[in-house]
Write a protein that holds these residues in place. Structure first.
Motif, PDB file in Angstrom:
ATOM      1  N   SER A  90       0.902  -1.213   0.020  1.00  0.00           N
ATOM      2  CA  SER A  90      -0.044   0.071   0.075  1.00  0.00           C
ATOM      3  C   SER A  90       1.142   1.202  -0.047  1.00  0.00           C
ATOM      4  O   SER A  90       0.295   2.528  -0.003  1.00  0.00           O
TER       5      SER A  90
ATOM      6  N   VAL B 259       2.522   1.745  -5.294  1.00  0.00           N
ATOM      7  CA  VAL B 259       1.151   1.849  -5.820  1.00  0.00           C
ATOM      8  C   VAL B 259       1.195   2.479  -7.490  1.00  0.00           C
ATOM      9  O   VAL B 259       0.608   1.894  -8.382  1.00  0.00           O
TER      10      VAL B 259
ATOM     11  N   GLN C 235       2.782   4.374  -1.405  1.00  0.00           N
ATOM     12  CA  GLN C 235       2.537   4.994  -2.462  1.00  0.00           C
ATOM     13  C   GLN C 235       3.384   4.984  -3.530  1.00  0.00           C
ATOM     14  O   GLN C 235       2.880   4.593  -5.034  1.00  0.00           O
TER      15      GLN C 235
END
Length: 281
Positions: free
Chosen positions: A77, A82, A79
């Protein structure tokens, strides 16, 4: 002249008809010309962009390695992880798109249908120009033939009038000559005291009889009266009925005891007498 006029007028009408047909053909060809493309696709060749695919695959490998390195230190998760996942997804989609829809090399050439239509349009325009020129050159000839035919028709009517006048004059001359001859003969007969008598119409026997209608009517009345009397007499003579008591006594040899009248009795009659025969009361 009339035959020649009809022939050349028929040819002129045929030219006008050909003009209209050619104009319609040109209009139809021009309509098809607008809807027909000038060039058509003749060859399609697929091209594989190998260099681009190799670059995309190299980029995808680099992103995957970087993602694995980040996952060893951070959670999925995170950033940056992602964002790398999004880049990997886009790169894979681009690779799949390039593999499914490779580049194409298309070759076009001049449309033969359009070329044929263009040639037919040019040919029709040239034919139409020729037909119009022929019609324009033939129209004065038709008019000259028409004028000549009308002039000949007028002269023919004048000729017929002259022939009728000459015939009438000849008949009048013959009639005058015959009258003069008859007058001369009559004068000669009068001078020599010869009667010029001739039977105009011979007598014929009359078709109707010489007796009058009144005589026929009187004879008819007399004959009808005699016939009526004869019929009544024959009817009475041939009727087998008995009318009186004497008839019964004579014909049947029987005594008559009574007779009854068929007529209704009078109002003043109080006594009825029965005839019972001779010597019977």
């Amino acid at each position: 002249m009339i035959k020649k006029y009809n022939d050349i007028e028929g040819k002129l009408n045929e030219l006008h008809t050909n003009n209209r047909e050619t104009e319609q053909r040109i209009s139809m060809l021009e309509t098809q010309q607008k809807s027909t493309p000038a060039r058509v696709l003749t060859q399609v060749r697929k091209l594989d962009n190998q260099q681009l695919l190799e670059q995309l695959k190299s980029t995808l490998l680099t992103l995957e390695l970087k993602r694995d390195e980040l996952l060893t230190k951070f959670q999925p998760s995170y950033q940056p992880v992602v964002e790398i996942d999004l880049q990997i997804a886009k790169t894979r989609a681009t690779i799949a798109k390039e593999e499914n829809a490779p580049a194409q090399d298309q070759t076009t050439d001049e449309n033969p249908t359009r070329v044929w239509i263009n040639s037919e349009v040019a040919k029709a325009h040239a034919e139409l120009a020729g037909l119009k020129a022929r019609a324009a050159s033939m129209a004065p000839i038709v008019e000259s033939y028409r004028a000549s035919a009308q002039q000949f028709e007028k002269q023919s009517m004048d000729e017929k009038d002259l022939e009728r006048t000459a015939k009438t004059a000849e008949e009048n001359y013959l009639m005058y000559a015959r009258k003069a001859e008859e007058a001369q003969i009559s004068e000669e007969l009068d001078r020599k005291r010869i009667f010029n008598v001739a039977i105009a119409e011979r007598a014929a026997p009359p078709v109707l009889p010489s007796h009058s209608r009144m005589e026929y009517l009187l004879v008819g009345l007399v004959l009808s009266g005699l016939g009526a009397v004869s019929v009544v007499f024959a009817t009475e003579f041939l009727n087998p009925a008995y009318r009186t008591a004497d008839d019964v006594r004579v014909m049947l040899q029987l005594p008559v005891f009574a007779t009854v009248s068929l007529e209704p009795p009078a109002a003043t009659d109080d006594v009825r007498i029965l005839d019972l025969g001779p010597g019977i009361e």
